[in-house]
Scaffold this active site. Structure first.
Site, PDB file in Angstrom:
ATOM      1  N   GLY A   1       0.812  -1.215   0.000  1.00  0.00           N
ATOM      2  CA  GLY A   1       0.000   0.000   0.000  1.00  0.00           C
ATOM      3  C   GLY A   1       0.844   1.263   0.000  1.00  0.00           C
ATOM      4  CB  THR A   2       3.889   2.191   1.893  1.00  0.00           C
ATOM      5  OG1 THR A   2       3.280   1.832   3.139  1.00  0.00           O
ATOM      6  CG2 THR A   2       4.741   3.427   2.087  1.00  0.00           C
TER       7      THR A   2
ATOM      8  CG  ASN B   1      -5.075   3.714   9.978  1.00  0.00           C
ATOM      9  OD1 ASN B   1      -5.371   4.835   9.565  1.00  0.00           O
ATOM     10  ND2 ASN B   1      -3.991   3.496  10.698  1.00  0.00           N
TER      11      ASN B   1
ATOM     12  CD  GLN C   1      -7.065  -0.583   7.712  1.00  0.00           C
ATOM     13  OE1 GLN C   1      -7.727  -1.611   7.884  1.00  0.00           O
ATOM     14  NE2 GLN C   1      -5.835  -0.448   8.187  1.00  0.00           N
TER      15      GLN C   1
ATOM     16  CB  SER D   1      -2.199  -3.239   1.575  1.00  0.00           C
ATOM     17  OG  SER D   1      -1.282  -4.095   2.188  1.00  0.00           O
ATOM     18  N   GLY D   2      -2.376  -6.261   0.120  1.00  0.00           N
ATOM     19  CA  GLY D   2      -2.794  -7.661   0.198  1.00  0.00           C
ATOM     20  C   GLY D   2      -3.031  -8.172   1.612  1.00  0.00           C
ATOM     21  CG  HIS D   3      -0.540  -6.937   5.071  1.00  0.00           C
ATOM     22  ND1 HIS D   3      -0.773  -6.566   6.367  1.00  0.00           N
ATOM     23  CD2 HIS D   3      -0.021  -5.863   4.454  1.00  0.00           C
ATOM     24  CE1 HIS D   3      -0.384  -5.312   6.522  1.00  0.00           C
ATOM     25  NE2 HIS D   3       0.064  -4.858   5.365  1.00  0.00           N
TER      26      HIS D   3
ATOM     27  CB  THR E   1      11.046 -10.183 -11.861  1.00  0.00           C
ATOM     28  OG1 THR E   1      12.088 -10.044 -12.811  1.00  0.00           O
ATOM     29  CG2 THR E   1      10.380 -11.535 -12.012  1.00  0.00           C
TER      30      THR E   1
ATOM     31  CB  CYS F   1       3.805   3.976  25.642  1.00  0.00           C
ATOM     32  SG  CYS F   1       4.289   5.399  26.611  1.00  0.00           S
TER      33      CYS F   1
END
Lengths: 308, 402
Positions: B74-75, B154, B182, B202-204, B240, B328
């Site tokens: 995605g980035t 997100n 998302q 994005s695939g994941h 490729t 944090c």
């Protein structure tokens, strides 16, 4: 996920001395909203002996903030006020078996709360001198404020100098861009103030590409070049050199001791925060470079693992 | 521990579906050819990639297969879209984006502004995370090269009116790009009847493999490649083809299409039951984002007076995985820019927890979380100096802030 030591986890999951201390003699409230943590330390002091006989804490914060708060109470109970004043954030971090660099501020918060509580007990006003600015170097936990002060105080004009003075950028070096920005800004301000000559100021983009220098081990670099060192001289020199390095390691909660010397092989043991630190190999390299310089002979520094 | 873990962090990443892995495996060892090669090894792979591309185009409702450009994620898709627009939109040097955008966009445009390559307008949001449409309208001009505004956020799941925003962008001749990582697979899309020019995915995020994404580029929109050096993807993304990942994404897309209705029914029902249950069991907590208009799988609840990392660590001990908008947990010391943009008070923003579901979650997962959360929150509030003095804490607990 953070890599917390077992002791940090234990003090977070089962914190000791959490809660309110009724009729406390000293209360210290500190916090750093930038990281969303705040700590109230309450102490009870035995007047005749000036000893802290009880301490409790309340903390709004992350796992290491709670663990640091709890560790702080454990460290100060039974100590005199004077002894407690000598406690540093390193003592808290060490007690917990080390903290991730980004979390060292949690131990600093503990030390500040202690000073605030003691000031409150003594009827004084505690003045906060908390660091300001974004965290630039994550490897060594160096923030913008510290870099700016060091640049100003010492008239620094290069990234290399900043790394030498503050260690920022001396680890993974991915923060070079951040350091450049601070340096360019502060240098420009110094030029405007007349504190720095314009041609000396750092300008982003103008810096040459860093060239990795080949290490040259010069056999004649040391002080005693006329005669080869005796074994005793060699060990003494190694010990003296290690002594001079140790304070800088101790500042990071680590330490180093000489175990043995066999020919040109120097066995050292890294302890404290150095154990398991991802920079320990860089530390070993640094120690080796210093020893080679001091003895003027090629040496191999070998880290020896802890024997439990 | 014998109980199975509860995974409610699907907006971070999803489990790669076993069917996806099975579809990918032959393309590592048996059909390992380079799709560009003339021989049979290559052509088989080329055929499988074409099928995967068609499946993805179908899921997006794209008219043509060649509107899909595969990327490393995605980035990369976001970077490709924005940098390309600055090149092709001659004479236009401004970028418009939102304050709650993913760092993939925000960090890039900040860098472009810093290096003098673009002027950036960051459009604010209101307390519920909704875009300030008036500010957006004011920012649009004949200088605008591209607008990049996410389809859904997100952290809170808040959905943006991308269709309206895209039409407004076209009104001044600007391109419209949306980061939809998302959304793809959760909400049906019909890009052939849309004004959206470019879309990142994005695939994941939809049970596909990591390291693969795509940029949808509407036919007719000019694209300057980010990576040059080969004819792959019709010269728009050299290198490729990552054949196993492309084929895995193809399978993931088929599964997402088959389960699309489930997202709006069963997944949404699980989310709603968890949310209502937590709000009912735990006081001083509230939902952040636009409750009526958000992704069906996402819920972001702020638990006041405690800090998110501490909550997550205790949840993790119970085998429950979620994420937090707290400073944090992120590896940086900055609190979530999304919750800050929404002006959520610090005492709540630091205790915001995001639960994000997928089709793999069950009623049992919701039960586990509903049981585990109240004691966790109570334990931490017991330790918090703000909690006991919450009504008067500004007066009684007033630490020196650095």
């Amino acid at each position: 996920m953070w890599e917390y030591s077992e002791k940090v986890k234990d003090y977070f999951f089962n914190p000791k001395n959490s809660g309110i201390l009724e009729d406390a003699d000293g209360v210290g409230d500190v916090g750093a909203i930038s990281c969303g943590d705040a700590l109230r330390l309450m102490i009870k002091v035995d007047q005749p002996t000036q000893t802290i006989i009880d301490a409790k804490f309340q903390t709004f914060g992350c796992g290491s903030a709670i663990a640091s708060s709890s560790a702080l109470t454990e460290l100060i109970i039974g100590k005199t006020i004077e002894e407690a004043m000598g406690l540093t954030n390193q003592d808290i971090a060490e007690f917990l078996g080390g903290l991730p660099p980004e979390k060292m501020h949690c131990s600093v918060m503990g030390q500040e709360a202690l000073h605030a509580a003691i000031a409150n007990y003594r009827g004084e006003v505690w003045v906060d001198d908390h660091e300001e600015g974004a965290l630039i170097c994550k490897c060594f936990g160096i923030d913008e404020g510290m870099i700016e002060r060091t640049v100003r105080t010492n008239g620094l004009t290069s990234i290399e100098e900043i790394t030498n003075y503050t260690k920022a950028g001396g680890g993974c070096s991915t923060c070079a861009e951040g350091i450049e920005e601070v340096l360019a800004r502060v240098n420009a301000e110094m030029v405007a103030e007349g504190a720095l000559a314009a041609d000396r100021a750092f300008v982003a983009g103008a810096a040459p590409l860093p060239v990795k220098e080949k290490k040259v081990v010069s056999v004649n670099a040391g002080a005693n070049t006329s005669k080869p060192l005796t074994n005793l001289q060699k060990i003494r020199l190694i010990e003296e050199t290690l002594e001079s390095i140790r304070p800088s390691l101790q500042r990071d909660g680590g330490d180093c001791e000489l175990v043995d010397v066999e020919g040109n092989r120097v066995m050292v043991k890294l302890t404290g925060a150095c154990v398991g630190c991802h920079l320990s190999s860089a530390t070993i390299e640094g120690v080796q470079a210093r020893l080679v310089e001091a003895l003027g002979m090629p040496l191999l520094v070998i880290p020896v693992t802890n024997v439990h | 521990m014998t109980v199975s873990p509860v995974y409610l962090d699907n907006n971070a990443t999803t489990r790669c579906d076993p069917e996806v892995v099975a579809a990918m495996l032959p393309f590592f060892t048996e059909q390992f050819g380079n799709a560009s090669s003339m021989h049979a090894f290559g052509s088989e792979v080329g055929g499988a990639i074409a099928k995967a591309r068609r499946a993805l185009a179908d899921l997006l409702g794209a008219e043509f297969d060649h509107e899909i450009v595969y990327t490393g994620g995605g980035t990369e898709a976001d970077s490709t879209a924005i940098l390309s627009a600055l090149e092709t939109q001659t004479g236009r040097t401004e970028i418009i984006t939102s304050a709650v955008e993913h760092p993939a966009v925000l960090t890039l445009v900040a860098h472009l502004e810093k290096t003098g390559r673009a002027k950036v307008h960051v459009i604010p949001v209101d307390a519920r995370g909704r875009l300030d449409i008036e500010a957006y309208a004011r920012a649009l001009s004949d200088k605008t090269a591209i607008v990049s505004i996410m389809w859904a956020n997100n952290e809170t799941g808040t959905i943006f009116p991308v269709e309206q925003l895209a039409r407004m962008a076209h009104g001044v001749g600007a391109l419209f790009h949306t980061d939809a990582v998302q959304v793809v697979g959760k909400i049906p899309m019909d890009l052939k009847n849309s004004a959206i020019d470019m879309l990142s995915l994005s695939g994941h995020k939809l049970h596909g493999p990591k390291g693969i994404g795509a940029l949808y580029v509407r036919k007719g929109v000019r694209l300057r490649p980010l990576i040059r050096g080969g004819h792959q993807e019709r010269g728009r993304r050299a290198g490729t083809e990552n054949a196993p990942a492309i084929i895995g994404l193809g399978k993931a897309v088929e599964l997402a299409a088959a389960h699309m209705a489930q997202e709006q029914t069963t997944v949404k029902a699980l989310r709603d039951r968890l949310e209502a249950g937590l709000l009912q069991r735990i006081g001083n907590s509230f939902v952040t984002g636009d409750v009526e208009n958000r992704l069906p799988n996402t819920c972001n609840i702020a638990f006041e007076y405690i800090e998110g990392e501490a909550i997550l660590l205790l949840m993790n001990r119970e085998g429950i995985a979620a994420s937090s908008g707290s400073a944090c947990t992120s590896g940086s010391l900055e609190p979530s820019h999304v919750l800050r943009a929404m002006n959520i008070p610090y005492t709540a923003a630091h205790g915001a927890i995001r639960f994000s579901f997928s089709r793999e979650n069950s009623e049992g997962d919701v039960d586990r979380v509903l049981e585990a959360m109240p004691p966790i929150i109570e334990k931490l509030r017991d330790m918090s100096p703000f909690w006991r003095e919450r009504d008067v804490h500004t007066a009684a607990f007033n630490p020196t802030y650095a």
